[in-house]
Scaffold this motif. Structure first.
Motif, PDB file in Angstrom:
ATOM      1  N   ALA A 318     -96.049 -96.435  30.519  1.00  0.00           N
ATOM      2  CA  ALA A 318     -95.789 -95.532  29.392  1.00  0.00           C
ATOM      3  C   ALA A 318     -94.964 -96.185  28.278  1.00  0.00           C
ATOM      4  CB  ALA A 318     -95.111 -94.254  29.892  1.00  0.00           C
ATOM      5  N   PRO A 319     -93.881 -96.897  28.582  1.00  0.00           N
ATOM      6  CA  PRO A 319     -93.110 -97.529  27.493  1.00  0.00           C
ATOM      7  C   PRO A 319     -93.922 -98.541  26.699  1.00  0.00           C
ATOM      8  CG  PRO A 319     -91.803 -97.447  29.512  1.00  0.00           C
ATOM      9  CD  PRO A 319     -93.204 -97.074  29.885  1.00  0.00           C
ATOM     10  N   LEU A 320     -94.799 -99.278  27.376  1.00  0.00           N
ATOM     11  CA  LEU A 320     -95.618-100.268  26.675  1.00  0.00           C
ATOM     12  C   LEU A 320     -96.644 -99.578  25.788  1.00  0.00           C
ATOM     13  CD1 LEU A 320     -96.420-103.195  26.153  1.00  0.00           C
ATOM     14  CD2 LEU A 320     -97.889-103.087  28.184  1.00  0.00           C
ATOM     15  N   ALA A 321     -97.272 -98.518  26.281  1.00  0.00           N
ATOM     16  CA  ALA A 321     -98.247 -97.780  25.474  1.00  0.00           C
ATOM     17  C   ALA A 321     -97.586 -97.208  24.221  1.00  0.00           C
ATOM     18  CB  ALA A 321     -98.864 -96.655  26.298  1.00  0.00           C
ATOM     19  N   ARG A 322     -96.393 -96.658  24.385  1.00  0.00           N
ATOM     20  CA  ARG A 322     -95.662 -96.117  23.233  1.00  0.00           C
ATOM     21  C   ARG A 322     -95.332 -97.218  22.227  1.00  0.00           C
ATOM     22  NH1 ARG A 322     -92.733 -92.395  27.424  1.00  0.00           N
ATOM     23  NH2 ARG A 322     -93.205 -90.300  26.625  1.00  0.00           N
ATOM     24  N   LEU A 323     -94.897 -98.365  22.730  1.00  0.00           N
ATOM     25  CA  LEU A 323     -94.548 -99.471  21.844  1.00  0.00           C
ATOM     26  C   LEU A 323     -95.768 -99.948  21.065  1.00  0.00           C
ATOM     27  CD1 LEU A 323     -92.468-101.612  20.889  1.00  0.00           C
ATOM     28  CD2 LEU A 323     -93.275-103.052  22.764  1.00  0.00           C
ATOM     29  N   GLU A 324     -96.890-100.148  21.747  1.00  0.00           N
ATOM     30  CA  GLU A 324     -98.091-100.618  21.073  1.00  0.00           C
ATOM     31  C   GLU A 324     -98.521 -99.642  19.977  1.00  0.00           C
ATOM     32  OE1 GLU A 324    -101.341-102.274  23.524  1.00  0.00           O
ATOM     33  OE2 GLU A 324     -99.973-102.020  25.211  1.00  0.00           O
ATOM     34  N   ALA A 325     -98.567 -98.361  20.307  1.00  0.00           N
ATOM     35  CA  ALA A 325     -98.997 -97.366  19.327  1.00  0.00           C
ATOM     36  C   ALA A 325     -98.037 -97.327  18.143  1.00  0.00           C
ATOM     37  CB  ALA A 325     -99.090 -95.988  19.988  1.00  0.00           C
ATOM     38  N   ASN A 326     -96.746 -97.406  18.423  1.00  0.00           N
ATOM     39  CA  ASN A 326     -95.739 -97.360  17.350  1.00  0.00           C
ATOM     40  C   ASN A 326     -95.897 -98.544  16.402  1.00  0.00           C
ATOM     41  OD1 ASN A 326     -93.260 -97.345  15.835  1.00  0.00           O
ATOM     42  ND2 ASN A 326     -92.398 -96.002  17.402  1.00  0.00           N
ATOM     43  N   ILE A 327     -96.048 -99.724  16.958  1.00  0.00           N
ATOM     44  CA  ILE A 327     -96.185-100.924  16.130  1.00  0.00           C
ATOM     45  C   ILE A 327     -97.465-100.865  15.291  1.00  0.00           C
ATOM     46  CG2 ILE A 327     -96.638-103.408  16.217  1.00  0.00           C
ATOM     47  CD1 ILE A 327     -94.702-103.541  18.600  1.00  0.00           C
ATOM     48  N   VAL A 328     -98.568-100.526  15.933  1.00  0.00           N
ATOM     49  CA  VAL A 328     -99.848-100.486  15.230  1.00  0.00           C
ATOM     50  C   VAL A 328     -99.805 -99.483  14.082  1.00  0.00           C
ATOM     51  CG1 VAL A 328    -102.266 -99.797  15.439  1.00  0.00           C
ATOM     52  CG2 VAL A 328    -101.248-101.306  17.142  1.00  0.00           C
ATOM     53  N   LEU A 329     -99.310 -98.284  14.334  1.00  0.00           N
ATOM     54  CA  LEU A 329     -99.296 -97.250  13.299  1.00  0.00           C
ATOM     55  C   LEU A 329     -98.289 -97.574  12.199  1.00  0.00           C
ATOM     56  CD1 LEU A 329     -99.594 -94.167  15.658  1.00  0.00           C
ATOM     57  CD2 LEU A 329    -101.344 -95.005  14.077  1.00  0.00           C
ATOM     58  N   ARG A 330     -97.150 -98.128  12.573  1.00  0.00           N
ATOM     59  CA  ARG A 330     -96.149 -98.494  11.560  1.00  0.00           C
ATOM     60  C   ARG A 330     -96.711 -99.532  10.596  1.00  0.00           C
ATOM     61  NH1 ARG A 330     -93.089-102.770  11.558  1.00  0.00           N
ATOM     62  NH2 ARG A 330     -93.155-103.098  13.822  1.00  0.00           N
ATOM     63  N   ILE A 331     -97.322-100.584  11.131  1.00  0.00           N
ATOM     64  CA  ILE A 331     -97.875-101.631  10.276  1.00  0.00           C
ATOM     65  C   ILE A 331     -99.057-101.098   9.465  1.00  0.00           C
ATOM     66  CG2 ILE A 331     -99.051-103.868  10.286  1.00  0.00           C
ATOM     67  CD1 ILE A 331     -97.322-104.645  12.662  1.00  0.00           C
ATOM     68  N   LEU A 332     -99.848-100.252  10.074  1.00  0.00           N
ATOM     69  CA  LEU A 332    -100.982 -99.648   9.370  1.00  0.00           C
ATOM     70  C   LEU A 332    -100.510 -98.895   8.126  1.00  0.00           C
ATOM     71  CD1 LEU A 332    -104.035 -99.607  10.081  1.00  0.00           C
ATOM     72  CD2 LEU A 332    -103.661 -97.369  11.099  1.00  0.00           C
ATOM     73  N   PHE A 333     -99.436 -98.119   8.275  1.00  0.00           N
ATOM     74  CA  PHE A 333     -98.927 -97.335   7.155  1.00  0.00           C
ATOM     75  C   PHE A 333     -98.098 -98.166   6.179  1.00  0.00           C
ATOM     76  CE2 PHE A 333     -99.138 -93.157   9.742  1.00  0.00           C
ATOM     77  CZ  PHE A 333    -100.492 -93.047   9.444  1.00  0.00           C
ATOM     78  N   GLU A 334     -97.585 -99.293   6.637  1.00  0.00           N
ATOM     79  CA  GLU A 334     -96.898-100.195   5.713  1.00  0.00           C
ATOM     80  C   GLU A 334     -97.887-100.863   4.757  1.00  0.00           C
ATOM     81  OE1 GLU A 334     -93.166-101.658   8.591  1.00  0.00           O
ATOM     82  OE2 GLU A 334     -94.876-102.992   8.201  1.00  0.00           O
ATOM     83  N   ARG A 335     -99.094-101.082   5.238  1.00  0.00           N
ATOM     84  CA  ARG A 335    -100.069-101.849   4.450  1.00  0.00           C
ATOM     85  C   ARG A 335    -101.094-100.984   3.725  1.00  0.00           C
ATOM     86  NH1 ARG A 335    -101.799-107.273   7.677  1.00  0.00           N
ATOM     87  NH2 ARG A 335    -103.119-107.314   5.818  1.00  0.00           N
ATOM     88  N   PHE A 336    -101.407 -99.803   4.296  1.00  0.00           N
ATOM     89  CA  PHE A 336    -102.476 -98.979   3.740  1.00  0.00           C
ATOM     90  C   PHE A 336    -102.028 -97.526   3.602  1.00  0.00           C
ATOM     91  CE2 PHE A 336    -104.821-102.095   6.591  1.00  0.00           C
ATOM     92  CZ  PHE A 336    -105.043-103.014   5.573  1.00  0.00           C
ATOM     93  N   LYS A 337    -102.821 -96.752   2.873  1.00  0.00           N
ATOM     94  CA  LYS A 337    -102.540 -95.333   2.692  1.00  0.00           C
ATOM     95  C   LYS A 337    -103.858 -94.583   2.479  1.00  0.00           C
ATOM     96  CE  LYS A 337    -101.869 -95.746  -2.324  1.00  0.00           C
ATOM     97  NZ  LYS A 337    -100.952 -95.477  -3.450  1.00  0.00           N
ATOM     98  N   GLU A 338    -103.736 -93.247   2.446  1.00  0.00           N
ATOM     99  CA  GLU A 338    -104.869 -92.365   2.144  1.00  0.00           C
ATOM    100  C   GLU A 338    -106.074 -92.628   3.040  1.00  0.00           C
ATOM    101  OE1 GLU A 338    -105.718 -92.414  -2.058  1.00  0.00           O
ATOM    102  OE2 GLU A 338    -103.589 -92.269  -2.588  1.00  0.00           O
ATOM    103  N   PHE A 339    -105.837 -92.636   4.323  1.00  0.00           N
ATOM    104  CA  PHE A 339    -106.932 -92.793   5.277  1.00  0.00           C
ATOM    105  C   PHE A 339    -107.815 -91.541   5.272  1.00  0.00           C
ATOM    106  CE2 PHE A 339    -103.957 -95.907   6.890  1.00  0.00           C
ATOM    107  CZ  PHE A 339    -104.791 -96.941   7.296  1.00  0.00           C
ATOM    108  N   GLN A 340    -109.113 -91.774   5.249  1.00  0.00           N
ATOM    109  CA  GLN A 340    -110.082 -90.685   5.321  1.00  0.00           C
ATOM    110  C   GLN A 340    -111.264 -91.133   6.167  1.00  0.00           C
ATOM    111  OE1 GLN A 340    -111.210 -88.860   1.513  1.00  0.00           O
ATOM    112  NE2 GLN A 340    -109.573 -90.040   0.542  1.00  0.00           N
ATOM    113  N   LEU A 341    -111.907 -90.169   6.812  1.00  0.00           N
ATOM    114  CA  LEU A 341    -113.125 -90.488   7.540  1.00  0.00           C
ATOM    115  C   LEU A 341    -114.188 -90.955   6.552  1.00  0.00           C
ATOM    116  CD1 LEU A 341    -113.373 -87.564  10.110  1.00  0.00           C
ATOM    117  CD2 LEU A 341    -112.999 -89.975  10.627  1.00  0.00           C
ATOM    118  N   LYS A 342    -114.905 -91.994   6.922  1.00  0.00           N
ATOM    119  CA  LYS A 342    -115.924 -92.546   6.035  1.00  0.00           C
ATOM    120  C   LYS A 342    -117.114 -91.598   5.907  1.00  0.00           C
ATOM    121  CE  LYS A 342    -118.692 -96.728   5.275  1.00  0.00           C
ATOM    122  NZ  LYS A 342    -119.050 -98.071   5.810  1.00  0.00           N
ATOM    123  N   PHE A 343    -117.437 -90.884   6.981  1.00  0.00           N
ATOM    124  CA  PHE A 343    -118.581 -89.977   6.973  1.00  0.00           C
ATOM    125  C   PHE A 343    -118.148 -88.592   7.423  1.00  0.00           C
ATOM    126  CE2 PHE A 343    -120.256 -94.201   8.338  1.00  0.00           C
ATOM    127  CZ  PHE A 343    -120.935 -94.506   7.166  1.00  0.00           C
TER     128      PHE A 343
END
Length: 368
Positions: A318-343
């Protein structure tokens, strides 16, 4: 997934008990003496019967003590820079495109690289890993070729890890397989079957559920644009947003136990040998425990979800899963914005009743 059920129900073609309410799910999962995790038939050819999550104490306790050495707070914290590095490398490949498939381009490769690094197996085999783990979270009837196809995949995976184990026995390195090969339990080495069970369990649990957590999180944030915008502005809240995703859209929907004796639950007589499915996804939406359970709320103060299980079988990763998700989402939002489904249209889902598992999640985005 929510079930409007107050008690314990017996139905299904195979006659299985189903438990939906939070308190009942917690009760069953914590009571391994009456509701055992050892429900799989003891098939000699299958290493899965030796797996950590398929055994109860005292054997489970010994196995868990070995595995826990790979999941210490320091071991997990030491992986943080590396997870950040691979996340950025993956995003570098899509940043100029303005679009990507979250599952294919991010949520799948990050956890696979992490677990491959821990086990000490080549990342070049990632497609095998993903295929194997996808098959293993399905029922045999859901797999191409049925039970024969399911067993064939199990044999392929077993052979792969048998060769890896033999290599580490000859030339140990600084990885989890080498550690397990050299470890002792009750004064003896782990058998090849026990080592196989460790490898297979960690491969499946270490990537499939985390993939679902990452993709489920972004999908949920896209469903709630105000939440998405809030997380851009307040990245410190990503951790509690992840906890709410774990409750609201649990990656694991149910887990199974077997009654070790006749026992009463909510006035129902569950007989020895009966299977019991504890519906985690339903327990996390129990209105007697969570106010407005069908509402996604990152400011929710009650975070007592049961997604990672309960009792002695609480998820060791559980701690590793939380860490991975936190890092991925943090970096995703640091670099990009306004996510929308393509279809527009329904999601493409993996066909398994065990998990809420998105197969494809094509999105468009803007650079920050």
């Amino acid at each position: 997934m929510v079930y409007d059920a107050d008690f314990v129900h017996f139905f299904g073609s195979k006659g299985t008990w189903h438990v939906f309410r939070y308190d009942d799910v917690q009760s069953v999962l914590s009571d391994y003496e009456n509701f055992s995790a050892e429900y799989l038939p003891k098939v000699e050819e299958s290493p899965l019967t030796e797996a950590l999550d398929a055994n109860d104490p005292p054997y489970h306790t010994k196995l868990r003590s070995l595995a826990s050495k790979a999941f210490t707070p320091k071991a997990i914290e030491d992986m943080k820079p590396w997870i950040e590095e691979i996340t950025n490398e993956l995003l570098d490949q899509v940043t100029d495109q303005g679009e990507m498939d979250i599952v294919r381009d991010l949520a799948t490769p990050v956890p696979i690289q992490v677990i491959a690094k821990m086990l000490g197996v080549p990342y070049k085999d990632r497609e095998k890993f993903k295929y194997w783990s996808t098959v293993f979270v399905k029922q045999p009837s859901e797999v191409e070729g049925g039970i024969e196809g399911y067993l064939l995949v199990q044999q392929e995976m077993s052979q792969y890890f048998i060769e890896m184990i033999a290599t580490r026995q000859e030339n140990p390195t600084n990885d989890l397989i080498s550690h397990l090969v050299q470890a002792e339990i009750d004064g003896g080495k782990l058998s090849t079957k026990e080592l196989l069970a460790f490898c297979i369990t960690l491969l499946i649990a270490g990537n499939e559920t985390t993939t679902n957590l990452i993709s489920n999180s972004l999908f949920t944030f896209m469903e709630n644009p105000k939440v998405q915008e809030h997380l851009y502005q307040h990245p410190k809240d990503i951790a509690k947003a992840i906890e709410e995703v774990l409750r609201y859209r649990s990656p694991i929907l149910y887990t199974t136990r077997i009654a070790t004796k006749d026992i009463q639950l909510r006035g129902q007589l569950i007989k020895k040998g009966d299977l019991v499915n504890t519906w985690i996804g339903s327990a996390n939406r129990d209105e007697s425990v969570f106010e407005n359970p069908d509402q996604f709320d990152i400011h929710r103060t009650n975070l007592r979800h049961t997604t990672f299980g309960h009792g002695v079988h609480f998820c060791i990763g559980a701690p590793l899963a939380r860490l991975e998700a936190n890092i991925v989402l943090r970096i995703l939002f640091e670099r990009f914005k306004e996510f929308q489904l393509k279809f527009d249209g329904p999601l493409t889902m993996n066909q398994t009743a065990l998990m809420f598992s998105i197969k494809e999640l094509p999105v468009i985005f803007q650079k920050r």
